[in-house]
Design an enzyme around this catalytic site. Structure first.
Site, PDB file in Angstrom:
ATOM      1  N   ASP A  24       0.833  -1.215   0.000  1.00 17.34           N
ATOM      2  CA  ASP A  24       0.000   0.000   0.000  1.00 17.34           C
ATOM      3  C   ASP A  24       0.868   1.267   0.000  1.00 17.34           C
ATOM      4  O   ASP A  24       0.622   2.211   0.759  1.00 17.34           O
ATOM      5  CB  ASP A  24      -0.938   0.027   1.208  1.00 17.34           C
ATOM      6  CG  ASP A  24      -1.864  -1.174   1.266  1.00 17.34           C
ATOM      7  OD1 ASP A  24      -2.004  -1.864   0.242  1.00 17.34           O
ATOM      8  OD2 ASP A  24      -2.441  -1.426   2.332  1.00 17.34           O
ATOM      9  N   ASP A  60      -0.311  -4.396  -3.776  1.00 19.24           N
ATOM     10  CA  ASP A  60      -1.327  -3.329  -3.892  1.00 19.24           C
ATOM     11  C   ASP A  60      -0.697  -1.951  -3.715  1.00 19.24           C
ATOM     12  O   ASP A  60      -1.244  -1.078  -3.040  1.00 19.24           O
ATOM     13  CB  ASP A  60      -2.437  -3.518  -2.849  1.00 19.24           C
ATOM     14  CG  ASP A  60      -3.148  -4.857  -2.976  1.00 19.24           C
ATOM     15  OD1 ASP A  60      -3.132  -5.439  -4.072  1.00 19.24           O
ATOM     16  OD2 ASP A  60      -3.713  -5.323  -1.971  1.00 19.24           O
TER      17      ASP A  60
END
Length: 349
Positions: A177, A198
């Site tokens: 992230d 991600d």
């Protein structure tokens, strides 16, 4: 002294109390000039951040805090070379800040918060009309991998929630992230984004142009990582990530993306995809059969060993040329021309 700085900045911005001084005058504000696309020559003030004390402030946050709320004129926060161990936040009520470093490899902002993505970003940008140039944001909780034994957690380098914001030669370094491109219209040019899981995520309506997307998923082997986790709630949501003329490089392997929401939209256009991209390209995640038709994951005109689409997920979208043209045009994020009026005109750089 801090109160005096706030008072001086307030006078400069709201009473036209110009102080045209050089950077060598350590405690004065510096006047600079910029020319927007077609706009008249305009002055903006510069606050200097220098850890050695030869500036207006020694921390970035102190300089941002000194800017009056609801500021309506561009002001530059120039951050000299160095590593700044601090968490930096531009709040919603402080627009029109030009945050400028000495270089992507010279000015580094480092913090190690993790787990709670709403609050753990090294850099949080909530205001509209923000420009960031020539600096790098690092979440050091897991990055670099060789330097720590921490469990891999969500650890953001940056969270962007304001509208009409642009980033030029900016680095975003993390593992999971890394960059939360949460919402709003954003432009990233010549940036470097690094991570494994991600690491470009959110609902932003964004173009990434000539950026380097660097996968560091070797430690996950034999499992691949994920580059994007885009998030649209419905088919009419304007959000989507467009990677234009980018390079996808690195170690290990990764999917181009998986959906965070059922209408996720990502396009890789005219980009170089190395062999870090897995043959399937995209993963449907939890969005099986009933919603796979709503996912808008596409590629157009890409090259490189990872661009072979013969093994791609069968539900990958085939966009029309008109749709590709619409998403890759600057009008996708800038119909009214906000970029040409910013403190640094990236369109001509």
């Amino acid at each position: 002294m801090e109160l005096l700085h706030r008072f001086v900045v307030f006078l400069v911005l709201f009473m036209a109390f110009g102080m045209s001084q050089s950077y060598g005058s350590a405690r004065r504000l510096h006047s600079a000039l910029w020319r927007g696309g077609g706009a008249a020559m305009t002055k903006y003030q510069t606050i200097v951040v220098d850890q050695s004390g030869n500036g207006n402030y020694t921390t970035i946050q102190a300089a941002i805090d000194a800017i009056p709320t609801n500021n309506m004129q561009w002001i530059c926060v120039y951050v000299k070379e160095g590593t700044y161990n601090e968490q930096v936040k531009i709040p919603m009520d402080k627009p029109m800040i030009y945050l400028k470093g000495a270089g992507k490899r010279k000015t580094n902002v480092v913090w190690d918060s993790h787990k709670i993505i709403e609050h753990d970003a090294t850099f949080s940008c909530e205001a509209d009309e923000i420009v960031v140039k020539s600096m790098t944001f690092i979440n050091s909780y897991n990055y670099p991998l060789s330097n720590n034994n921490n469990k891999i957690e969500s650890a953001l380098a940056a969270k962007i929630t304001g509208d009409k914001s642009a980033f030029y030669r900016v680095g975003f370094m993390g593992v999971q992230d890394t960059l939360w491109d949460s919402r709003g219209r954003h432009y990233f040019k010549l940036c470097s984004i690094r991570g494994a899981v991600d690491f470009i995520m959110g609902s932003g309506q964004s173009i990434y142009e000539r950026c380097t997307v660097s996968v560091i998923a070797g430690f996950l082997a034999p499992q691949p990582g994920f580059i994007t986790a885009q998030s649209r709630d419905n088919a009419n949501h304007p959000g989507g990530f467009v990677f234009k003329d980018c390079n996808v490089v690195g170690n290990g392997t990764a999917y181009l993306g998986r959906p965070w929401r059922g209408f996720a939209r990502v396009l890789f256009y005219n980009s170089t995809l190395t062999n870090v991209v897995v043959p399937k390209g995209w993963l449907e995640g939890d969005f099986l059969k009933s919603t796979m038709d709503d996912l808008v994951f596409a590629e157009d005109g890409c090259r490189g060993e990872g661009a072979n689409t013969s093994g791609r997920a069968y539900w990958e979208k085939k966009m029309s040329k008109d749709e590709v043209r619409r998403l890759t045009s600057m009008s996708y994020i800038d119909e009214e021309g906000w970029m040409k009026n910013q403190a640094f005109n990236m369109l001509s750089s």
